[in-house]
Design a protein around this motif. Sequence first.
Motif, mmCIF file in Angstrom:
data_model
loop_
_atom_site.group_PDB
_atom_site.id
_atom_site.type_symbol
_atom_site.label_atom_id
_atom_site.label_comp_id
_atom_site.label_asym_id
_atom_site.label_seq_id
_atom_site.Cartn_x
_atom_site.Cartn_y
_atom_site.Cartn_z
ATOM 1 N N MET A 1 0.834 -1.185 0.000
ATOM 2 C CA MET A 1 0.000 0.000 0.000
ATOM 3 C C MET A 1 0.871 1.238 0.000
ATOM 4 O O MET A 1 2.078 1.165 0.188
ATOM 5 N N GLN A 2 0.220 2.376 -0.251
ATOM 6 C CA GLN A 2 0.953 3.640 -0.280
ATOM 7 C C GLN A 2 0.466 4.564 0.826
ATOM 8 O O GLN A 2 -0.733 4.771 0.999
ATOM 9 N N LEU A 3 1.423 5.098 1.573
ATOM 10 C CA LEU A 3 1.130 6.144 2.551
ATOM 11 C C LEU A 3 1.523 7.487 1.945
ATOM 12 O O LEU A 3 2.665 7.673 1.510
ATOM 13 N N VAL A 4 0.578 8.412 1.921
ATOM 14 C CA VAL A 4 0.858 9.776 1.489
ATOM 15 C C VAL A 4 0.910 10.628 2.753
ATOM 16 O O VAL A 4 -0.110 10.868 3.401
ATOM 17 N N LEU A 5 2.108 11.058 3.125
ATOM 18 C CA LEU A 5 2.321 11.808 4.361
ATOM 19 C C LEU A 5 2.343 13.301 4.055
ATOM 20 O O LEU A 5 3.084 13.753 3.171
ATOM 21 N N VAL A 6 1.553 14.062 4.776
ATOM 22 C CA VAL A 6 1.432 15.502 4.538
ATOM 23 C C VAL A 6 1.782 16.257 5.812
ATOM 24 O O VAL A 6 1.221 15.992 6.887
ATOM 25 N N ARG A 7 2.706 17.186 5.700
ATOM 26 C CA ARG A 7 2.931 18.086 6.830
ATOM 27 C C ARG A 7 1.783 19.099 6.872
ATOM 28 O O ARG A 7 1.278 19.526 5.834
ATOM 29 N N LEU A 48 -4.027 15.993 -4.680
ATOM 30 C CA LEU A 48 -4.297 14.577 -4.448
ATOM 31 C C LEU A 48 -5.565 14.093 -5.140
ATOM 32 O O LEU A 48 -6.068 13.002 -4.842
ATOM 33 N N ALA A 49 -6.058 14.879 -6.097
ATOM 34 C CA ALA A 49 -7.321 14.547 -6.761
ATOM 35 C C ALA A 49 -7.264 13.215 -7.501
ATOM 36 O O ALA A 49 -8.276 12.508 -7.603
ATOM 37 N N ALA A 50 -6.115 12.852 -8.018
ATOM 38 C CA ALA A 50 -6.001 11.615 -8.799
ATOM 39 C C ALA A 50 -5.696 10.395 -7.936
ATOM 40 O O ALA A 50 -5.628 9.277 -8.456
ATOM 41 N N GLU A 51 -5.526 10.584 -6.633
ATOM 42 C CA GLU A 51 -5.177 9.471 -5.745
ATOM 43 C C GLU A 51 -6.433 8.686 -5.343
ATOM 44 O O GLU A 51 -7.441 9.287 -4.948
ATOM 45 N N PRO A 52 -6.385 7.364 -5.398
ATOM 46 C CA PRO A 52 -7.521 6.547 -4.940
ATOM 47 C C PRO A 52 -7.468 6.380 -3.422
ATOM 48 O O PRO A 52 -7.127 5.315 -2.891
ATOM 49 N N VAL A 53 -7.821 7.434 -2.704
ATOM 50 C CA VAL A 53 -7.628 7.469 -1.254
ATOM 51 C C VAL A 53 -8.686 6.611 -0.558
ATOM 52 O O VAL A 53 -9.890 6.845 -0.685
ATOM 53 N N ALA A 54 -8.215 5.623 0.206
ATOM 54 C CA ALA A 54 -9.113 4.727 0.937
ATOM 55 C C ALA A 54 -9.271 5.129 2.393
ATOM 56 O O ALA A 54 -10.211 4.698 3.060
ATOM 57 N N HIS A 141 -4.777 -1.089 5.870
ATOM 58 C CA HIS A 141 -4.967 -0.899 4.427
ATOM 59 C C HIS A 141 -4.118 -1.900 3.645
ATOM 60 O O HIS A 141 -3.057 -1.556 3.115
ATOM 61 N N PRO A 142 -4.567 -3.123 3.529
ATOM 62 C CA PRO A 142 -3.809 -4.140 2.805
ATOM 63 C C PRO A 142 -3.898 -3.937 1.290
ATOM 64 O O PRO A 142 -4.683 -3.131 0.790
ATOM 65 N N GLY A 143 -3.107 -4.679 0.584
ATOM 66 C CA GLY A 143 -3.153 -4.616 -0.874
ATOM 67 C C GLY A 143 -2.573 -3.334 -1.421
ATOM 68 O O GLY A 143 -1.557 -2.837 -0.948
ATOM 69 N N ALA A 184 4.563 0.544 1.301
ATOM 70 C CA ALA A 184 4.668 -0.482 2.343
ATOM 71 C C ALA A 184 4.225 -1.827 1.778
ATOM 72 O O ALA A 184 3.068 -1.988 1.373
ATOM 73 N N GLY A 185 5.154 -2.784 1.744
ATOM 74 C CA GLY A 185 4.844 -4.108 1.232
ATOM 75 C C GLY A 185 4.359 -5.052 2.316
ATOM 76 O O GLY A 185 4.639 -4.856 3.504
ATOM 77 N N ARG A 186 3.643 -6.081 1.908
ATOM 78 C CA ARG A 186 3.156 -7.074 2.863
ATOM 79 C C ARG A 186 4.297 -7.832 3.527
ATOM 80 O O ARG A 186 4.142 -8.403 4.604
ATOM 81 N N ASP A 187 5.456 -7.835 2.861
ATOM 82 C CA ASP A 187 6.614 -8.550 3.397
ATOM 83 C C ASP A 187 7.395 -7.725 4.413
ATOM 84 O O ASP A 187 8.461 -8.145 4.879
ATOM 85 N N GLY A 188 6.901 -6.548 4.751
ATOM 86 C CA GLY A 188 7.572 -5.697 5.728
ATOM 87 C C GLY A 188 8.464 -4.635 5.136
ATOM 88 O O GLY A 188 8.983 -3.791 5.873
#
Length: 224
Positions: A1-7, A48-54, A141-143, A184-188
């Motif tokens: 998964m992807q983390l989008v970090l915002v200050r 972030l309009a194009a991001e599929p934010v879950a 947030h898997p996958g 972040a991968g499922r494998d750590g």
Amino acid sequence: MQLVLVRHALPQRIHPADAPAADRPGGPADPPLTPRGEEQAQRLVGALAAEPVAGLYTSPLTRARATAAPLAAALGLEPIVVDDLREYDADAAHYVPVHEMPRLDPAAWERMRAGLLPESVDVGAFTRRVAAAFEGIIAAHPGRETAVVVAHAGVVNTWLAQLLGLDRPLVFPLDYTGITRVLAGRDGRRVVRTVNEIAHVADLLTPPAPTPAPPRGDAARCSP
């Protein structure tokens, strides 16, 4: 998964010299955004309009929650407040935006420039706290999902330093509403993909004129 970090966006200054004693609030400083900060927060919607934010997560501090608010409204998501995403100085009675630090507290500014947290901070405990918060979000947030996290320069920097094996916790100069991406991968595995994307707010990052300095002898607490 992807983390989008915002200050968070630009907050107001809170200092004892800014108001008469009778009007000073008690307890920790928790400033709202300035008008420029509100505009920076609005820019996140387009960025972030194009991001599929879950999922959308935020620190409990006002400056982070206010930064997340326009994005939450645009996405139709209720932000999840994570207490462990709070900044290292969340309990301080003063808040001075970073652009005023060189003038108001040169010693603290030089320490930050050296990549160091204040001496009063237990760096190990702070690192464990924020890392656990991020790992909890990843687990939810898997996958291939994407989650946006609005937090603080110290929080984001400290986690990046841990992921990259850096010996200083404040290596990266993160701008207001700057975007950092971690895969972040499922494998750590944790891969820092980008740091401090600012194209969406480049024209809003020139520091405003500083407010007048407090009278000599008043101590300023400064913060990212």
